[in-house]
Write a protein that holds these residues in place. Structure first.
Motif, PDB file in Angstrom:
ATOM      1  N   ALA A 125      47.869 -39.989  34.383  1.00  0.00           N
ATOM      2  CA  ALA A 125      46.690 -39.371  33.768  1.00  0.00           C
ATOM      3  C   ALA A 125      46.747 -39.613  32.272  1.00  0.00           C
ATOM      4  O   ALA A 125      47.794 -39.433  31.646  1.00  0.00           O
ATOM      5  CB  ALA A 125      46.668 -37.879  34.077  1.00  0.00           C
ATOM      6  N   ARG A 126      45.605 -39.989  31.680  1.00  0.00           N
ATOM      7  CA  ARG A 126      45.576 -40.295  30.249  1.00  0.00           C
ATOM      8  C   ARG A 126      44.393 -39.615  29.589  1.00  0.00           C
ATOM      9  O   ARG A 126      43.304 -39.562  30.140  1.00  0.00           O
ATOM     10  CB  ARG A 126      45.479 -41.805  30.022  1.00  0.00           C
ATOM     11  N   GLY A 127      44.645 -39.096  28.375  1.00  0.00           N
ATOM     12  CA  GLY A 127      43.587 -38.536  27.559  1.00  0.00           C
ATOM     13  C   GLY A 127      43.266 -37.092  27.866  1.00  0.00           C
ATOM     14  O   GLY A 127      42.733 -36.797  28.929  1.00  0.00           O
ATOM     15  N   ASP A 128      43.605 -36.204  26.943  1.00  0.00           N
ATOM     16  CA  ASP A 128      43.267 -34.773  27.063  1.00  0.00           C
ATOM     17  C   ASP A 128      43.678 -34.220  28.429  1.00  0.00           C
ATOM     18  O   ASP A 128      42.865 -33.632  29.154  1.00  0.00           O
ATOM     19  CB  ASP A 128      41.771 -34.583  26.827  1.00  0.00           C
ATOM     20  N   VAL A 129      44.941 -34.383  28.759  1.00  0.00           N
ATOM     21  CA  VAL A 129      45.445 -33.916  30.049  1.00  0.00           C
ATOM     22  C   VAL A 129      45.600 -32.393  30.027  1.00  0.00           C
ATOM     23  O   VAL A 129      46.198 -31.826  29.107  1.00  0.00           O
ATOM     24  CB  VAL A 129      46.792 -34.579  30.381  1.00  0.00           C
ATOM     25  N   GLN A 130      45.067 -31.747  31.055  1.00  0.00           N
ATOM     26  CA  GLN A 130      45.206 -30.298  31.202  1.00  0.00           C
ATOM     27  C   GLN A 130      45.653 -30.003  32.627  1.00  0.00           C
ATOM     28  O   GLN A 130      45.064 -30.495  33.584  1.00  0.00           O
ATOM     29  CB  GLN A 130      43.890 -29.587  30.905  1.00  0.00           C
ATOM     30  N   VAL A 131      46.707 -29.146  32.730  1.00  0.00           N
ATOM     31  CA  VAL A 131      47.296 -28.827  34.023  1.00  0.00           C
ATOM     32  C   VAL A 131      47.253 -27.321  34.234  1.00  0.00           C
ATOM     33  O   VAL A 131      47.578 -26.548  33.320  1.00  0.00           O
ATOM     34  CB  VAL A 131      48.758 -29.323  34.110  1.00  0.00           C
ATOM     35  N   GLU A 132      46.859 -26.941  35.438  1.00  0.00           N
ATOM     36  CA  GLU A 132      46.868 -25.530  35.811  1.00  0.00           C
ATOM     37  C   GLU A 132      47.708 -25.359  37.070  1.00  0.00           C
ATOM     38  O   GLU A 132      47.527 -26.084  38.049  1.00  0.00           O
ATOM     39  CB  GLU A 132      45.445 -25.023  36.089  1.00  0.00           C
ATOM     40  N   THR A 133      48.659 -24.390  37.022  1.00  0.00           N
ATOM     41  CA  THR A 133      49.413 -24.016  38.211  1.00  0.00           C
ATOM     42  C   THR A 133      49.069 -22.571  38.554  1.00  0.00           C
ATOM     43  O   THR A 133      48.140 -21.993  37.978  1.00  0.00           O
ATOM     44  CB  THR A 133      50.925 -24.168  37.973  1.00  0.00           C
ATOM     45  N   GLN A 134      49.801 -21.953  39.467  1.00  0.00           N
ATOM     46  CA  GLN A 134      49.507 -20.577  39.862  1.00  0.00           C
ATOM     47  C   GLN A 134      49.716 -19.581  38.720  1.00  0.00           C
ATOM     48  O   GLN A 134      48.995 -18.585  38.619  1.00  0.00           O
ATOM     49  CB  GLN A 134      50.389 -20.185  41.045  1.00  0.00           C
ATOM     50  N   THR A 135      50.680 -19.877  37.823  1.00  0.00           N
ATOM     51  CA  THR A 135      51.016 -18.890  36.778  1.00  0.00           C
ATOM     52  C   THR A 135      50.999 -19.470  35.370  1.00  0.00           C
ATOM     53  O   THR A 135      51.272 -18.737  34.419  1.00  0.00           O
ATOM     54  CB  THR A 135      52.408 -18.297  37.042  1.00  0.00           C
TER      55      THR A 135
END
Length: 445
Positions: free
Chosen positions: A374-384
């Protein structure tokens, strides 16, 4: 009277001694009638309306009959009997010619209709010729055969109406179209040689090698070998694909069943290249994956795939789903490219419920390595937790996401940064390495 008989006998003897394409027995056209050298416009129109028809055979019987209350002359031809409708030849074992102008013709036994200009031959047990309508109707399981431009198409059905002037054929009852590439089965069809197309209605279905197609209507373009299937189009396909076992270092052939549905299926032959596209709610299903889009296009026998509009790819084996607006896939390179608000949704492997997601400017996937970048403004969401960075690599087999490029992580109202952040989205774990730093609330990194 004796002179006329002698003249007729002499004519037959002369024609027998000198073979000629002119038939021995003719219809109403008088070859000895002297025409004006410059016909008037009225005569030109009359001749245009009057279709020139010749007929003949080796035997002739003349009768007087009343047909629909009108006295008519009926000529019964036998032994190589035929009718010439302009350049189209209708022949049979026996033909009844109704009227001196051959208004109708009943063809009986070994009926053959030859349209030389369009390369079409029709055969049947019996038929009816209608001069004014310009048609010949064939019954008892007739067959149409077209040989043109190196293509051979055979059509069988229960009845046929051939429009001689239009080079058009209506076919009814259990229509079967056979070409070098496939067979099509339907209830009714229209074959237009001028438009180079066969239209089949009544939910026709098509067989080809390891493939079955069905829809509400089907159009086949003969010269191109192209197909258009309208209305709930569906493909069932069986293929045998290589499956590599890295542990044993062996490759085996795996039988794969693919279900492909949508509103409109189009298959185009462009030389050696073929394009198959499904437009409108396109959906591809395999045991291990699902693919959805507004439009799916496939080239080179599914080696190049392009999907546009509401793209969604579900990988059951590796428990993730990729979504976006545009996806391209090169099978030879094992490379996928996804853009237009792309994201990866991480799933629980047993229940396929969502465990987190990743968004970026674009995503790249590499089949051989089972990796997505993944490239450019990577945003990750997990459970917490949530995390950001400039680029990331997701290792599908290990469920490991490595986030780099000034990454940050927010968890329990605490924001931290590090040189590298390693996330395990499905198990909701995280490791921070290379210069861990806590960022106070309100402070920008």
């Amino acid at each position: 009277m004796k002179k006329q008989i002698l003249f007729f006998v002499f004519s037959l003897s002369f024609l027998s001694a000198n073979p000629s394409p002119i038939p021995l027995l003719h219809g109403s056209e008088d070859l000895l009638k002297k025409e004006d050298s410059l016909p008037t416009p009225e005569k030109k129109k009359e001749n245009k309306d009057k279709i020139p028809v010749m007929w003949g055979g080796s035997s002739l019987t003349q009768q007087e009959r009343t047909i629909n209350g009108i006295p008519m002359k009926v000529f019964i031809l036998g032994g190589g009997a035929y009718i010439m409708h302009k350049t189209i030849k209708l022949s049979a074992r026996e033909i009844e010619i109704i009227g001196e102008d051959a208004l109708m013709g009943n063809l009986k036994g070994q009926v053959i209709v030859e349209d030389f200009q369009n390369g079409v031959t029709l055969t049947a047990a019996k038929g009816i010729y209608n001069k004014m309508a310009g048609t010949v109707s064939l019954e008892n399981n007739p067959v149409l055969l077209q040989k043109k431009d190196g293509k051979v198409v055979k059509i069988q059905c229960q009845s046929i109406v051939r429009y001689l002037e239009e080079a058009k054929t209506s076919l009814a009852g259990k229509v079967v179209v056979t070409s070098d590439e496939f067979q099509v089965f339907g209830e009714d069809a229209v074959f237009s040689e001028k438009d180079d197309r066969i239209d089949l209605a009544g939910e026709p279905f098509l067989f080809s090698e390891n493939r079955f197609l069905i829809g509400k209507t089907l159009t086949y373009f003969v010269k191109e070998g192209s197909i258009q299937l309208e209305g709930d189009a569906t493909i069932y396909q069986v293929s045998y694909e290589n499956k590599k076992d890295k542990e044993k270092d062996i490759t085996t052939k795996e039988r794969v069943l693919t279900l492909f549905t949508g509103n409109t299926l189009t298959h185009q032959n462009k030389g050696k290249d073929t394009i198959t596209s499904m437009n409108g709610d396109a959906f591809m299903y395999r045991k291990t994956s699902e693919f959805k889009a507004n439009l799916l296009e496939s080239r080179r026998n599914n080696k190049d795939i392009k999907a546009t509009g509401n793209v969604s790819y579900l990988d059951r084996e590796n428990a993730y789903r990729m979504e976006g607006g545009l996806l391209s896939y090169d099978k030879d390179k094992g490379y996928s490219y996804l853009t237009e608000t792309p994201r990866i949704v991480f799933l629980d492997k047993k229940e396929l419920s969502e465990r987190g997601q990743l968004t970026a400017v674009f995503l790249e996937r590499f089949d051989e390595r089972f990796e997505t970048v993944a490239r450019g403004d990577v945003q990750v969401e997990t459970q917490t937790a949530t995390a950001t960075g400039e680029f990331a690599t997701y290792y599908e087999k290990r469920d490991e996401l490595v986030l780099e490029g000034n990454p940050t992580l927010v968890k329990d109202n605490t924001k931290v940064s590090a040189g590298k952040i390693i996330l395990f989205p499905k198990s909701d774990r995280a490791y921070l390495t290379d210069g861990l730093k806590v960022i106070p609330n309100g402070e920008k990194k």
